[in-house]
Design a protein around this motif. Structure first.
Motif, PDB file in Angstrom:
ATOM      1  N   VAL A   1     -15.224  -6.372   2.950  1.00  0.00           N
ATOM      2  CA  VAL A   1     -14.738  -6.612   1.592  1.00  0.00           C
ATOM      3  C   VAL A   1     -13.461  -7.453   1.672  1.00  0.00           C
ATOM      4  O   VAL A   1     -12.525  -7.092   2.398  1.00  0.00           O
ATOM      5  N   ILE A   2     -13.455  -8.569   0.975  1.00  0.00           N
ATOM      6  CA  ILE A   2     -12.297  -9.471   0.979  1.00  0.00           C
ATOM      7  C   ILE A   2     -11.711  -9.497  -0.424  1.00  0.00           C
ATOM      8  O   ILE A   2     -12.254 -10.137  -1.324  1.00  0.00           O
ATOM      9  N   PRO A   3     -10.594  -8.786  -0.639  1.00  0.00           N
ATOM     10  CA  PRO A   3      -9.950  -8.814  -1.949  1.00  0.00           C
ATOM     11  C   PRO A   3      -9.190 -10.128  -2.109  1.00  0.00           C
ATOM     12  O   PRO A   3      -8.479 -10.561  -1.196  1.00  0.00           O
ATOM     13  N   CYS A   4      -9.366 -10.757  -3.271  1.00  0.00           N
ATOM     14  CA  CYS A   4      -8.773 -12.076  -3.532  1.00  0.00           C
ATOM     15  C   CYS A   4      -8.081 -12.072  -4.893  1.00  0.00           C
ATOM     16  O   CYS A   4      -8.320 -11.195  -5.720  1.00  0.00           O
ATOM     17  N   LEU A   5      -7.243 -13.070  -5.103  1.00  0.00           N
ATOM     18  CA  LEU A   5      -6.681 -13.344  -6.428  1.00  0.00           C
ATOM     19  C   LEU A   5      -7.184 -14.705  -6.878  1.00  0.00           C
ATOM     20  O   LEU A   5      -7.163 -15.670  -6.096  1.00  0.00           O
ATOM     21  N   GLU A   6      -7.623 -14.791  -8.121  1.00  0.00           N
ATOM     22  CA  GLU A   6      -7.994 -16.086  -8.685  1.00  0.00           C
ATOM     23  C   GLU A   6      -6.787 -16.609  -9.459  1.00  0.00           C
ATOM     24  O   GLU A   6      -6.405 -16.060 -10.489  1.00  0.00           O
ATOM     25  N   LEU A   7      -6.171 -17.655  -8.930  1.00  0.00           N
ATOM     26  CA  LEU A   7      -4.943 -18.198  -9.526  1.00  0.00           C
ATOM     27  C   LEU A   7      -5.304 -19.379 -10.419  1.00  0.00           C
ATOM     28  O   LEU A   7      -6.365 -19.985 -10.256  1.00  0.00           O
ATOM     29  N   PRO A   8      -4.428 -19.740 -11.352  1.00  0.00           N
ATOM     30  CA  PRO A   8      -4.745 -20.884 -12.218  1.00  0.00           C
ATOM     31  C   PRO A   8      -5.109 -22.118 -11.385  1.00  0.00           C
ATOM     32  O   PRO A   8      -6.065 -22.820 -11.685  1.00  0.00           O
ATOM     33  N   ASP A   9      -4.351 -22.391 -10.322  1.00  0.00           N
ATOM     34  CA  ASP A   9      -4.591 -23.605  -9.559  1.00  0.00           C
ATOM     35  C   ASP A   9      -4.606 -23.361  -8.049  1.00  0.00           C
ATOM     36  O   ASP A   9      -4.616 -24.312  -7.278  1.00  0.00           O
TER      37      ASP A   9
ATOM     38  N   PRO B  51       0.826  -1.216   0.000  1.00  0.00           N
ATOM     39  CA  PRO B  51       0.000   0.000   0.000  1.00  0.00           C
ATOM     40  C   PRO B  51       0.864   1.272   0.000  1.00  0.00           C
ATOM     41  O   PRO B  51       0.557   2.226  -0.715  1.00  0.00           O
ATOM     42  N   ALA B  52       1.946   1.281   0.752  1.00  0.00           N
ATOM     43  CA  ALA B  52       2.829   2.452   0.765  1.00  0.00           C
ATOM     44  C   ALA B  52       3.476   2.655  -0.603  1.00  0.00           C
ATOM     45  O   ALA B  52       3.632   3.790  -1.064  1.00  0.00           O
ATOM     46  N   ALA B  53       3.845   1.557  -1.265  1.00  0.00           N
ATOM     47  CA  ALA B  53       4.448   1.670  -2.595  1.00  0.00           C
ATOM     48  C   ALA B  53       3.459   2.291  -3.584  1.00  0.00           C
ATOM     49  O   ALA B  53       3.811   3.149  -4.394  1.00  0.00           O
ATOM     50  N   TRP B  54       2.202   1.869  -3.480  1.00  0.00           N
ATOM     51  CA  TRP B  54       1.161   2.415  -4.362  1.00  0.00           C
ATOM     52  C   TRP B  54       0.882   3.878  -4.006  1.00  0.00           C
ATOM     53  O   TRP B  54       0.705   4.725  -4.889  1.00  0.00           O
ATOM     54  N   SER B  55       0.871   4.209  -2.725  1.00  0.00           N
ATOM     55  CA  SER B  55       0.723   5.616  -2.324  1.00  0.00           C
ATOM     56  C   SER B  55       1.831   6.473  -2.925  1.00  0.00           C
ATOM     57  O   SER B  55       1.596   7.607  -3.348  1.00  0.00           O
ATOM     58  N   TYR B  56       3.057   5.936  -2.936  1.00  0.00           N
ATOM     59  CA  TYR B  56       4.178   6.667  -3.543  1.00  0.00           C
ATOM     60  C   TYR B  56       3.858   6.997  -5.001  1.00  0.00           C
ATOM     61  O   TYR B  56       4.044   8.129  -5.461  1.00  0.00           O
TER      62      TYR B  56
ATOM     63  N   VAL C 100     -13.263   2.419  -8.741  1.00  0.00           N
ATOM     64  CA  VAL C 100     -11.987   3.142  -8.640  1.00  0.00           C
ATOM     65  C   VAL C 100     -10.847   2.147  -8.405  1.00  0.00           C
ATOM     66  O   VAL C 100      -9.778   2.235  -9.017  1.00  0.00           O
ATOM     67  N   ALA C 101     -11.098   1.171  -7.549  1.00  0.00           N
ATOM     68  CA  ALA C 101     -10.052   0.215  -7.156  1.00  0.00           C
ATOM     69  C   ALA C 101      -9.462  -0.515  -8.357  1.00  0.00           C
ATOM     70  O   ALA C 101      -8.244  -0.723  -8.433  1.00  0.00           O
ATOM     71  N   VAL C 102     -10.321  -0.911  -9.299  1.00  0.00           N
ATOM     72  CA  VAL C 102      -9.822  -1.729 -10.422  1.00  0.00           C
ATOM     73  C   VAL C 102      -9.051  -0.896 -11.451  1.00  0.00           C
ATOM     74  O   VAL C 102      -8.632  -1.423 -12.491  1.00  0.00           O
ATOM     75  N   GLN C 103      -8.811   0.367 -11.159  1.00  0.00           N
ATOM     76  CA  GLN C 103      -7.889   1.156 -11.979  1.00  0.00           C
ATOM     77  C   GLN C 103      -6.455   1.034 -11.473  1.00  0.00           C
ATOM     78  O   GLN C 103      -5.533   1.600 -12.059  1.00  0.00           O
ATOM     79  N   ALA C 104      -6.249   0.297 -10.396  1.00  0.00           N
ATOM     80  CA  ALA C 104      -4.890   0.070  -9.889  1.00  0.00           C
ATOM     81  C   ALA C 104      -4.137  -0.850 -10.855  1.00  0.00           C
ATOM     82  O   ALA C 104      -4.751  -1.495 -11.715  1.00  0.00           O
TER      83      ALA C 104
ATOM     84  N   PRO D 201      -2.411  -3.150  -4.280  1.00  0.00           N
ATOM     85  CA  PRO D 201      -2.650  -1.746  -4.655  1.00  0.00           C
ATOM     86  C   PRO D 201      -4.143  -1.467  -4.876  1.00  0.00           C
ATOM     87  O   PRO D 201      -4.647  -0.418  -4.451  1.00  0.00           O
ATOM     88  N   ALA D 202      -4.854  -2.389  -5.501  1.00  0.00           N
ATOM     89  CA  ALA D 202      -6.292  -2.192  -5.710  1.00  0.00           C
ATOM     90  C   ALA D 202      -7.036  -2.161  -4.375  1.00  0.00           C
ATOM     91  O   ALA D 202      -7.969  -1.374  -4.187  1.00  0.00           O
ATOM     92  N   ALA D 203      -6.617  -3.003  -3.433  1.00  0.00           N
ATOM     93  CA  ALA D 203      -7.261  -3.026  -2.118  1.00  0.00           C
ATOM     94  C   ALA D 203      -7.066  -1.676  -1.408  1.00  0.00           C
ATOM     95  O   ALA D 203      -7.988  -1.133  -0.789  1.00  0.00           O
ATOM     96  N   TRP D 204      -5.861  -1.123  -1.528  1.00  0.00           N
ATOM     97  CA  TRP D 204      -5.581   0.175  -0.905  1.00  0.00           C
ATOM     98  C   TRP D 204      -6.343   1.284  -1.632  1.00  0.00           C
ATOM     99  O   TRP D 204      -6.882   2.196  -1.002  1.00  0.00           O
ATOM    100  N   SER D 205      -6.445   1.205  -2.949  1.00  0.00           N
ATOM    101  CA  SER D 205      -7.250   2.179  -3.695  1.00  0.00           C
ATOM    102  C   SER D 205      -8.705   2.148  -3.218  1.00  0.00           C
ATOM    103  O   SER D 205      -9.351   3.187  -3.109  1.00  0.00           O
ATOM    104  N   TYR D 206      -9.204   0.939  -2.964  1.00  0.00           N
ATOM    105  CA  TYR D 206     -10.576   0.826  -2.439  1.00  0.00           C
ATOM    106  C   TYR D 206     -10.718   1.628  -1.146  1.00  0.00           C
ATOM    107  O   TYR D 206     -11.679   2.379  -0.952  1.00  0.00           O
TER     108      TYR D 206
END
Lengths: 200, 200
Positions: free
Chosen positions: B101-109, A126-131, B34-38, B126-131
């Motif tokens: 809100v629980i930000p997640c990543l969908e990985l191949p496996d 988050p700090a890196a993104w804030s930067y 806004v978040a998904v513009q990260a 970064p998207a979570a922090w933008s949120y």
């Protein structure tokens, strides 16, 4: 710029970095002063920011970055053409970018936890993104890159980083040429789930 | 609010969440838009955001969170008193926060890479922090929490998350009571290194 404009127009700038215009380190410091207002688990503030401006060091880091990039994406690699071409351009020019910022975490012993490391990196990224957002608000362009992490130890040696310091990203920073808009993204319903995975 | 104000006053709000005031889901959607513009590596957009509002699900997630918190910080745990007391307060009230809100990543496996995972989590955090920043700009309070990751699989079961989906944080979201200022932080020279570790 208001918050939403900065949050939606901070693009990864790779082709439109002004490589001939120096960056005032005072500006970089202002951005870092904003960055350290991001959350840090238990207020530990164990983030460390390595700011690289020395031309010989930038040559060195650039060479490691380029080697990591070429190993990951050989010249004949398939991929989304536009992103890959732009990432390759940055890899080839990285040593010419006036400021490289490497956000790091100083760990008790440098050991990364087994399993899910999101908790750990949540105290740095988050700090890196804030930067990057603060840089955008000041007319600077940046890009979030991580390909050098494939050769993290080589970068650490160049910068005299102790073993307990682990790198989280590498953020080239320069003035920009051109203007920036919001990116095309998937519609929200493709990435948001209400009250569980299967509920639309 | 301008960008710097939002970036420097988005505190982790734990005691001053308004638990009795509902949150319009339209506001949450605006923040996610806004978040998904990260940045997202290779424009993959494999982020997924689970928005939990259902009272029974919040009870369930809250119970898992509380158990994880108590296991990590028993009632007699030592630590920075103020932060720990505030974190304990949030753990006890989490089920009452109107939106999680629980930000997640969908990985191949679903397999997390061995070694340094900063490259991977750099496509989500970064998207979570933008949120959270977008929420702050709209008068909502949030907190960056990760203690539930100690029991990630239990939370996944409650929310029907497939194995390939990995959680990155948990962000309680509510209206706030009170005002927020920048935090006291270490002086910049304690966390910034110019041209390598040993150079002041």
């Amino acid at each position: 710029m208001d918050a939403d404009e900065v949050l939606t127009t901070t693009r990864s700038v790779r082709r439109r970095l002004d490589l001939s215009r120096p960056v005032d380190l005072g500006l970089v410091r202002d951005c870092l002063r904003v960055a350290v207002q991001a959350p840090t688990g238990g207020n530990r503030q164990h983030w460390r920011f390595i700011v690289v401006t020395d031309p010989a060091l930038r040559q060195g880091v650039g060479a490691v970055y380029r080697a990591a990039f070429e190993a990951r994406y050989p010249a004949d690699a398939q991929g989304p053409h536009r992103e890959l071409a732009s990432a390759r351009h940055l890899a080839e020019q990285l040593h010419r970018v006036p400021v490289l910022v490497i956000p790091c975490l100083e760990l008790p012993d440098g050991q990364l936890p087994a399993g899910n490391q999101a908790g750990l990196w949540g105290s740095l990224l988050p700090a890196a993104w804030s930067y990057m957002l603060a840089a955008r608000a000041r007319g600077l362009g940046t890009a979030w890159t991580t390909v050098h992490l494939d050769r993290e130890a080589e970068v650490a040696r160049l910068l005299n980083l102790p073993d307990r310091v682990r790198q989280g990203a590498l953020i080239p920073t320069a003035h920009t040429t051109g203007t920036f808009r919001a990116a095309a993204r998937l519609p929200l319903h493709a990435v948001v789930h209400l009250d569980g995975w299967n509920t639309p």
